[in-house]
Design a protein around this motif. Sequence first.
Motif, PDB file in Angstrom:
ATOM      1  N   VAL A   1       0.872  -1.172   0.000  1.00 44.66           N
ATOM      2  CA  VAL A   1       0.000   0.000   0.000  1.00 44.66           C
ATOM      3  C   VAL A   1       0.911   1.224   0.000  1.00 44.66           C
ATOM      4  O   VAL A   1       1.158   1.858   1.008  1.00 44.66           O
ATOM      5  CB  VAL A   1      -0.940   0.011   1.222  1.00 44.66           C
ATOM      6  N   GLY A   2       1.413   1.536  -1.172  1.00 40.86           N
ATOM      7  CA  GLY A   2       2.334   2.645  -1.369  1.00 40.86           C
ATOM      8  C   GLY A   2       2.449   2.912  -2.859  1.00 40.86           C
ATOM      9  O   GLY A   2       1.707   2.341  -3.676  1.00 40.86           O
ATOM     10  N   ASP A   3       3.388   3.748  -3.244  1.00 34.36           N
ATOM     11  CA  ASP A   3       3.489   4.130  -4.652  1.00 34.36           C
ATOM     12  C   ASP A   3       4.007   3.011  -5.538  1.00 34.36           C
ATOM     13  O   ASP A   3       4.065   3.164  -6.757  1.00 34.36           O
ATOM     14  CB  ASP A   3       4.365   5.378  -4.803  1.00 34.36           C
ATOM     15  N   GLN A   4       4.373   1.861  -4.947  1.00 31.49           N
ATOM     16  CA  GLN A   4       4.739   0.698  -5.759  1.00 31.49           C
ATOM     17  C   GLN A   4       3.508   0.061  -6.394  1.00 31.49           C
ATOM     18  O   GLN A   4       3.618  -0.668  -7.386  1.00 31.49           O
ATOM     19  CB  GLN A   4       5.477  -0.329  -4.874  1.00 31.49           C
ATOM     20  N   MET A   5       2.312   0.340  -5.884  1.00 27.10           N
ATOM     21  CA  MET A   5       1.109  -0.380  -6.300  1.00 27.10           C
ATOM     22  C   MET A   5       0.107   0.552  -6.976  1.00 27.10           C
ATOM     23  O   MET A   5      -0.010   1.723  -6.649  1.00 27.10           O
ATOM     24  CB  MET A   5       0.464  -1.056  -5.084  1.00 27.10           C
ATOM     25  N   SER A   6      -0.614  -0.012  -7.930  1.00 29.09           N
ATOM     26  CA  SER A   6      -1.688   0.696  -8.640  1.00 29.09           C
ATOM     27  C   SER A   6      -2.491  -0.351  -9.399  1.00 29.09           C
ATOM     28  O   SER A   6      -2.159  -1.533  -9.376  1.00 29.09           O
ATOM     29  CB  SER A   6      -1.113   1.743  -9.600  1.00 29.09           C
ATOM     30  N   HIS A   7      -3.543   0.074 -10.084  1.00 26.46           N
ATOM     31  CA  HIS A   7      -4.260  -0.845 -10.965  1.00 26.46           C
ATOM     32  C   HIS A   7      -3.508  -1.019 -12.293  1.00 26.46           C
ATOM     33  O   HIS A   7      -3.537  -2.092 -12.904  1.00 26.46           O
ATOM     34  CB  HIS A   7      -5.670  -0.321 -11.257  1.00 26.46           C
ATOM     35  N   TYR A   8      -2.857   0.048 -12.748  1.00 23.77           N
ATOM     36  CA  TYR A   8      -2.098   0.019 -14.005  1.00 23.77           C
ATOM     37  C   TYR A   8      -1.111   1.179 -13.963  1.00 23.77           C
ATOM     38  O   TYR A   8      -1.499   2.314 -13.663  1.00 23.77           O
ATOM     39  CB  TYR A   8      -3.035   0.173 -15.207  1.00 23.77           C
ATOM     40  N   ASN A   9       0.157   0.894 -14.237  1.00 24.63           N
ATOM     41  CA  ASN A   9       1.187   1.930 -14.125  1.00 24.63           C
ATOM     42  C   ASN A   9       1.735   2.289 -15.502  1.00 24.63           C
ATOM     43  O   ASN A   9       2.474   1.507 -16.117  1.00 24.63           O
ATOM     44  CB  ASN A   9       2.320   1.455 -13.225  1.00 24.63           C
ATOM     45  N   VAL A  10       1.402   3.465 -15.980  1.00 20.08           N
ATOM     46  CA  VAL A  10       1.834   3.882 -17.319  1.00 20.08           C
ATOM     47  C   VAL A  10       3.328   4.206 -17.365  1.00 20.08           C
ATOM     48  O   VAL A  10       3.936   4.212 -18.442  1.00 20.08           O
ATOM     49  CB  VAL A  10       1.028   5.104 -17.807  1.00 20.08           C
ATOM     50  N   ASN A  11       3.943   4.491 -16.208  1.00 15.52           N
ATOM     51  CA  ASN A  11       5.360   4.868 -16.168  1.00 15.52           C
ATOM     52  C   ASN A  11       6.292   3.737 -15.780  1.00 15.52           C
ATOM     53  O   ASN A  11       7.504   3.946 -15.685  1.00 15.52           O
ATOM     54  CB  ASN A  11       5.573   6.010 -15.156  1.00 15.52           C
ATOM     55  N   ALA A  12       5.747   2.538 -15.542  1.00 17.30           N
ATOM     56  CA  ALA A  12       6.543   1.476 -14.925  1.00 17.30           C
ATOM     57  C   ALA A  12       7.839   1.182 -15.659  1.00 17.30           C
ATOM     58  O   ALA A  12       8.855   0.855 -15.048  1.00 17.30           O
ATOM     59  CB  ALA A  12       5.703   0.203 -14.809  1.00 17.30           C
ATOM     60  N   TRP A  13       7.823   1.257 -16.978  1.00 21.13           N
ATOM     61  CA  TRP A  13       9.013   0.895 -17.753  1.00 21.13           C
ATOM     62  C   TRP A  13       9.576   2.090 -18.520  1.00 21.13           C
ATOM     63  O   TRP A  13      10.151   1.942 -19.582  1.00 21.13           O
ATOM     64  CB  TRP A  13       8.687  -0.268 -18.695  1.00 21.13           C
ATOM     65  N   VAL A  14       9.415   3.270 -17.933  1.00 25.20           N
ATOM     66  CA  VAL A  14       9.975   4.494 -18.503  1.00 25.20           C
ATOM     67  C   VAL A  14      11.004   5.044 -17.527  1.00 25.20           C
ATOM     68  O   VAL A  14      10.676   5.359 -16.382  1.00 25.20           O
ATOM     69  CB  VAL A  14       8.883   5.549 -18.769  1.00 25.20           C
ATOM     70  N   ALA A  15      12.251   5.164 -17.964  1.00 22.08           N
ATOM     71  CA  ALA A  15      13.314   5.662 -17.096  1.00 22.08           C
ATOM     72  C   ALA A  15      13.102   7.139 -16.777  1.00 22.08           C
ATOM     73  O   ALA A  15      12.487   7.878 -17.548  1.00 22.08           O
ATOM     74  CB  ALA A  15      14.673   5.455 -17.766  1.00 22.08           C
TER      75      ALA A  15
END
Length: 448
Positions: free
Chosen positions: A265-279
Amino acid sequence: GAGFGESTTDLAWDGHLSIWELGEPLAESPRYALEAAYATADVDVGRVAAERTRFGTFRDAADVHRARVDRFRRVTFELAPPRKEKVPLRREIARFPYVPDEPAKLDDHCFEAYSIQVHGLIKRLQAAGAAKAVLGVSGGLDSCQALLVAARAFDRLKRPRSDILAVQMPGFATSDESHAKAARLIEALGVTRRTIDIQPAATRMLADLGHPAASGEAVYDVTYENVQAGLRTDYLFRLANAEGGLVVGTGDLSELALGWCTYGVGDQMSHYNVNAWVAKTLIQHLIRWCAHTDRFGADAAAVLRDILAGDISPELIPAGAEGAQRTEDVIGPYPLQDFNLYHAVRFGFRPSKIAFLAEAAWGDAARGSWPPHVADADKRAYGRAEIKSWLEVFVRRFFATSQFKRSALPNGPKVSNGGALSPRGDWRAPSDASAEAWLSELAANVPD
């Protein structure tokens, strides 16, 4: 290989020699030279070997063209480079491997990366049947980019931007400046603004935990920070439940690589992360590209430039005598750490080679090219001691302490050929691995 020019009657060798590496030209000799000519270049055989272990196309091509391959002539020789003097590389090493240096390529690359993020979110919104998108907006780089992606996704779906709930959640250390930037961006994009002050709930949680900060003591430990980060994510998920929405993640690839995020329960989690693989370095250039191309109007462009000019900070600890909390003081400069990440994940290079390449790329600010729109003040150099020190931080955090966070990640679109860290894709590793092998190799082979 030799270059050939085709005439009307036959093939005539033009005396041209060229050296290529994985489809990229490295060096060439003059064409139609009257005297013997040669070409020399630095060939990264480790990079070639890494590519051939990951992709089978080279072997497939060799099988198809076996007759031509068998005609190659191998010339063997012994190379004894000097050991006591520094031999500089002839080839240029890109400082920002996630960002092209050439203006035309940068524009194309930014458009492609941005479009992948947008269409990934569109697909997930459609699949989930979500009526709204919910995301926290802090006034920092990552939430800014996620909000831009959400705005364009709703435009493409022909749905009102008012269905995007941009939530500001000021905490104990939220600055007036970042709060104002977030509000200005929300207004410029025309999305729905919600404000939830998390300080009362955070104070109550700290009190329930018996934490001394609840009674006013200046104890700013990891609990103090994560109470705030956790509450923000908790509010976003519950708001999404109430509104029939989908929580859009904002954390980026660089943060996941270094474990700079709050698990669960923090910024590691979401329903879908659009930035996950963007440096992080690519996110900076994507925002700069959006501002430069005026994709969201003049008011939004002005806010984007202000966001780019600010320090990178989680703003979880109140500013003390030494100033505000700065992320790069703890985990290292993002340009260096993104460089380390790319060469570790994309090619599997050992730490000493990454350090060697980093020194070639970053050792002299006047050498080589810089991506467009990089301010002169940001064109700095790093010495070997800095490179080695921050690489040690990268190795320890990446291999030893952060994998468990990457083993439980939400979905997100893969944007760059630099690799991703999804446990369902490019990167699979045990969460209890040791970094000693990498640290020992770095210590043994990179002199101070």
